[in-house]
Design an enzyme around this catalytic site. Structure first.
Site, short mmCIF file in Angstrom:
data_model
loop_
_atom_site.label_atom_id
_atom_site.label_comp_id
_atom_site.label_asym_id
_atom_site.label_seq_id
_atom_site.Cartn_x
_atom_site.Cartn_y
_atom_site.Cartn_z
N SER A 109 0.88 -1.13 -0.05
CA SER A 109 -0.15 0.20 0.07
C SER A 109 0.84 1.33 -0.01
O SER A 109 0.29 2.31 -0.21
CB SER A 109 -1.11 -0.03 1.24
OG SER A 109 -0.29 -0.15 2.52
N GLY A 145 5.22 3.04 -0.27
CA GLY A 145 6.74 2.82 -0.71
C GLY A 145 7.06 1.99 -1.86
O GLY A 145 6.44 1.91 -2.69
N PHE A 167 -2.19 -3.69 5.78
CA PHE A 167 -2.88 -3.36 7.12
C PHE A 167 -2.99 -1.94 6.95
O PHE A 167 -2.25 -1.13 7.59
CB PHE A 167 -2.12 -3.87 8.30
CG PHE A 167 -3.00 -3.87 9.54
CD1 PHE A 167 -4.43 -3.88 9.36
CD2 PHE A 167 -2.35 -3.92 10.70
CE1 PHE A 167 -5.28 -3.99 10.52
CE2 PHE A 167 -3.29 -4.15 11.69
CZ PHE A 167 -4.58 -4.03 11.92
N GLU A 168 -4.34 -1.34 6.69
CA GLU A 168 -4.50 0.09 6.56
C GLU A 168 -5.85 0.18 7.22
O GLU A 168 -6.85 -0.64 7.42
CB GLU A 168 -4.70 0.52 5.09
CG GLU A 168 -3.23 0.37 4.56
CD GLU A 168 -2.27 1.50 4.72
OE1 GLU A 168 -2.51 2.41 5.75
OE2 GLU A 168 -0.99 1.20 4.37
N LEU A 182 7.23 -5.61 3.75
CA LEU A 182 6.50 -5.41 5.02
C LEU A 182 7.29 -4.41 6.03
O LEU A 182 8.27 -4.51 6.01
CB LEU A 182 5.97 -6.29 5.81
CG LEU A 182 4.79 -7.23 5.56
CD1 LEU A 182 4.57 -8.44 6.69
CD2 LEU A 182 3.60 -6.52 5.34
N TYR A 188 18.34 -2.11 3.16
CA TYR A 188 19.07 -0.98 2.85
C TYR A 188 20.41 -1.07 3.71
O TYR A 188 20.56 -1.71 4.74
CB TYR A 188 18.42 0.25 3.53
CG TYR A 188 19.02 1.83 3.21
CD1 TYR A 188 19.18 2.28 2.08
CD2 TYR A 188 19.42 2.29 4.42
CE1 TYR A 188 19.94 3.45 1.86
CE2 TYR A 188 19.90 3.45 4.23
CZ TYR A 188 20.46 4.09 2.81
OH TYR A 188 20.94 5.28 2.84
N TYR A 238 21.78 2.65 12.05
CA TYR A 238 21.16 1.63 11.11
C TYR A 238 21.75 0.26 10.82
O TYR A 238 21.28 -0.55 11.56
CB TYR A 238 20.76 2.52 9.87
CG TYR A 238 19.57 1.66 9.01
CD1 TYR A 238 18.52 2.34 8.99
CD2 TYR A 238 20.07 0.91 8.02
CE1 TYR A 238 17.44 1.57 8.25
CE2 TYR A 238 19.16 0.06 7.36
CZ TYR A 238 17.68 0.64 7.73
OH TYR A 238 16.85 -0.11 6.80
N LYS A 263 18.12 -6.65 9.41
CA LYS A 263 18.21 -6.60 7.97
C LYS A 263 19.25 -7.99 7.54
O LYS A 263 19.19 -8.48 6.55
CB LYS A 263 18.86 -5.47 7.42
CG LYS A 263 17.92 -4.25 7.32
CD LYS A 263 16.79 -4.55 6.67
CE LYS A 263 16.00 -3.36 6.72
NZ LYS A 263 14.49 -3.49 5.85
N VAL A 281 12.58 9.27 0.85
CA VAL A 281 11.40 9.48 2.09
C VAL A 281 10.43 8.50 1.87
O VAL A 281 9.87 8.29 1.06
CB VAL A 281 11.04 10.91 1.59
CG1 VAL A 281 9.93 11.68 2.66
CG2 VAL A 281 12.16 11.84 1.42
#
Length: 399
Positions: A50, A52, A74-75, A139, A226, A236, A245, A275
């Site tokens: 939904s 990105g 999930f929205e 996800l 990433y 990160y 990750k 972003v």
């Protein structure tokens, strides 16, 4: 109702249905402008569809190769006087455009970590598509209830071993300040973050899809990761998220063994810093992105999520291409971001950045625009002072 942006920190609490529809249309138009992706996927499941990279993957599959798509997410739906989430409106707009173009598109709204949603997805694939030839796993969630144990896990964003101090920015005000983040205090926090953001759920999805017989011969599955520059490593890549990750990337070997008899393959694609709702929450990253955008735009090599995903599909996964992998077996579409000349210029800007010179030496405006675009705001052709119908339904989801 009249819908204006209401912001709390890195979260926009409102979203605009007409603006999100424009955002979807812009992405569709880009993919269509790039031409057909030959030998592209035809039946695609996107888990985390939904917003990105997941949303951009769905649009690329549909409009780049005419794929039928099922999206899981999930929205929060819209209700009278209460706007839905951006992801809800994104999906409503995507399905409307897809159906008008004669493309199959259906969606499932619920907890993608749960066994129930996995079974609903399998049932829909069996009923409508038979099998899928591409599974995208994208996800992004701060918490997960484990479907086997019932334990609720919450992720944390912390360095490991020592505290981390560096510059950050309030991208709404442009004020630069120093931020210090204390290290994670116990191994349990690391384990919880891996449980939420690592590769276990991706593995569960592929296991259950395969057992149900809904994965096609030669199926591909891709998850997103990433790495980023060294200045973000402590918070990160070398922090709790980085451990998750690592686990996600290590899952590729397990999935390749699992898919061997189908001649299938799994990949992790390392994508560019952009972003997103997730990246806006990470200290240091918004300031880094504001410099990265400036440098890459000046060099003519800037990409957004849709450009990244179109390039991933067209140049790496399909068009008779076999992706070149790095030393750890990952696809790299962060290659332009990580170019030495780009990183050198970003680092130089980072060193001299102050609140007073930020607007001049960065693309903080571009960052803000991209942030508000995520929620359907800051599009020049939308009148945000006008009434709009906040109750927008997703065609394939029966309310």
């Amino acid at each position: 109702m009249i819908i204006q942006p209401r912001v709390r920190g890195f979260i926009c609490l409102t979203s605009h249905p007409e603006g999100t529809a424009q955002h979807i249309k812009n992405q569709i138009d880009y993919v269509k402008s790039q031409g057909e992706i030959s030998n592209g996927p035809k039946k695609v499941l996107v888990i985390g569809a939904s917003t990105g990279f997941g949303l951009a993957s769905r649009i690329t599959a549909a409009y780049g190769s005419g794929a039928a798509t099922i999206g899981v997410f999930f929205e929060k739906p819209a209700a009278p006087g209460k706007p839905g989430t951006a992801g809800w409106y994104n999906t409503a707009a995507f399905e409307k455009e897809a159906h008008a173009a004669g493309l199959y598109a259906k969606s499932i709204n619920g907890d993608a970590f749960s066994d129930d949603i996995k079974q609903q997805t399998i049932d829909l694939i069996k009923a409508d598509l038979g099998q899928v030839d591409l599974v995208i796993y994208s996800l992004a969630s701060p918490r997960r209830t484990h479907p086997k144990t019932g334990v609720a896990h919450a992720s944390v964003l912390k360095p490991i071993g020592q505290s981390f101090t560096n510059k950050t920015v309030d991208f709404h005000t442009g004020v630069i300040s120093d931020i210090s983040i204390q290290p994670v205090e116990n191994e349990e926090d690391i384990e919880n973050t891996i449980a939420v953001m690592g590769g276990e759920d991706w593995k569960f999805w592929i296991e259950e899809l395969k057992e149900a017989g809904v994965l096609a011969e030669g199926v591909k599955t891709v998850a997103y990761s990433y790495i980023g520059p060294e200045l973000t490593y402590p918070i990160y890549r070398n922090g709790t998220i980085g451990k998750a990750k690592d686990d996600l990337e290590d899952t590729v070997t397990v999935l390749n063994d699992m898919l061997q008899d189908l001649n299938g393959i799994s990949y992790v694609s390392v994508n560019k810093a952009l972003v997103t709702q997730s990246s806006s929450a990470i200290p240091v990253v918004p300031l880094y992105i504001s410099f990265l955008y400036k440098v890459m735009k000046e060099k003519g090599i800037h990409e957004g999520t849709i450009e990244q995903m179109q390039r991933l599909f067209a140049e790496k996964l399909y068009n008779n291409n076999t992706p070149t992998l790095d030393e750890k077996g990952r696809i790299r579409v962060d290659d332009l971001e990580m170019r030495a000349d780009v990183q050198a210029e970003v680092d130089a800007l980072w060193q001299k950045a102050t609140t007073e010179n930020l607007e001049e030496i960065s693309d903080i405006k571009g960052y803000r625009d991209d942030f508000f675009n995520l929620f359907g705001f800051n599009f020049d052709n939308i009148n945000y002072d006008a009434d709009t119908n906040e109750v927008v339904n997703i065609p394939s989801i029966k309310s």
